[in-house]
Design a protein around this motif. Sequence first.
Motif, PDB file in Angstrom:
ATOM      1  N   GLU A 217       0.832  -1.208   0.000  1.00 19.72           N
ATOM      2  CA  GLU A 217       0.000   0.000   0.000  1.00 19.72           C
ATOM      3  C   GLU A 217       0.865   1.257   0.000  1.00 19.72           C
ATOM      4  O   GLU A 217       0.624   2.198  -0.750  1.00 19.72           O
ATOM      5  N   ARG A 218       1.911   1.262   0.826  1.00 15.38           N
ATOM      6  CA  ARG A 218       2.796   2.434   0.889  1.00 15.38           C
ATOM      7  C   ARG A 218       3.554   2.598  -0.426  1.00 15.38           C
ATOM      8  O   ARG A 218       3.734   3.715  -0.909  1.00 15.38           O
ATOM      9  N   ALA A 219       3.978   1.493  -1.035  1.00 15.38           N
ATOM     10  CA  ALA A 219       4.669   1.560  -2.326  1.00 15.38           C
ATOM     11  C   ALA A 219       3.748   2.164  -3.385  1.00 15.38           C
ATOM     12  O   ALA A 219       4.188   2.967  -4.214  1.00 15.38           O
ATOM     13  N   SER A 220       2.461   1.814  -3.348  1.00 12.16           N
ATOM     14  CA  SER A 220       1.492   2.380  -4.297  1.00 12.16           C
ATOM     15  C   SER A 220       1.324   3.877  -4.078  1.00 12.16           C
ATOM     16  O   SER A 220       1.271   4.650  -5.035  1.00 12.16           O
ATOM     17  N   GLN A 221       1.242   4.299  -2.811  1.00 13.12           N
ATOM     18  CA  GLN A 221       1.129   5.734  -2.504  1.00 13.12           C
ATOM     19  C   GLN A 221       2.347   6.488  -3.026  1.00 13.12           C
ATOM     20  O   GLN A 221       2.218   7.559  -3.620  1.00 13.12           O
ATOM     21  N   LEU A 222       3.522   5.927  -2.802  1.00 15.17           N
ATOM     22  CA  LEU A 222       4.753   6.578  -3.243  1.00 15.17           C
ATOM     23  C   LEU A 222       4.822   6.637  -4.765  1.00 15.17           C
ATOM     24  O   LEU A 222       5.242   7.645  -5.332  1.00 15.17           O
ATOM     25  N   ALA A 223       4.395   5.567  -5.436  1.00 14.89           N
ATOM     26  CA  ALA A 223       4.406   5.543  -6.903  1.00 14.89           C
ATOM     27  C   ALA A 223       3.484   6.630  -7.461  1.00 14.89           C
ATOM     28  O   ALA A 223       3.839   7.313  -8.422  1.00 14.89           O
ATOM     29  N   ARG A 224       2.316   6.808  -6.837  1.00 13.25           N
ATOM     30  CA  ARG A 224       1.400   7.867  -7.282  1.00 13.25           C
ATOM     31  C   ARG A 224       2.024   9.244  -7.098  1.00 13.25           C
ATOM     32  O   ARG A 224       1.718  10.180  -7.825  1.00 13.25           O
ATOM     33  N   ALA A 225       2.917   9.368  -6.119  1.00 12.11           N
ATOM     34  CA  ALA A 225       3.597  10.643  -5.866  1.00 12.11           C
ATOM     35  C   ALA A 225       4.873  10.773  -6.703  1.00 12.11           C
ATOM     36  O   ALA A 225       5.616  11.735  -6.557  1.00 12.11           O
TER      37      ALA A 225
END
Length: 133
Positions: free
Chosen positions: A29-37
Amino acid sequence: MRQGSPGGRASRQQTLLGNFTRWEPVSGERASQLARAGRTPSELGTMRFEGGAACGGGAARRATLYFECGEQDALLEVTEPETCVYEAWMSTPLACSLALLREKVATLEEASAAASLEFRPSDELRALLAAPE
């Protein structure tokens, strides 16, 4: 991990953000948030620092250090997403998979050529890129 701020004198005042406690993987989930950023954390995971200097309401400061692929070691950014909670990003060649590194270099070469600029990787980087997978 220490945060420095220039003081009114020749010395620097430092604040302890935390002591190293563990390596931790970046969750899906955190990796997905970072990728979106627009951030790509390394497979190395993160370094967690806890038990730093008291802050605001007495809570201890804590920090997470993320790594991303880069040609040299450099502190890229430090943010405070919550009071007394810090996130830092560091680039380092140690965070690069060879495939990712080759991809980043190809992108830089294309952008440099499009802008009529010369891109000259360091000797160390050229040697690494020439290595078999």
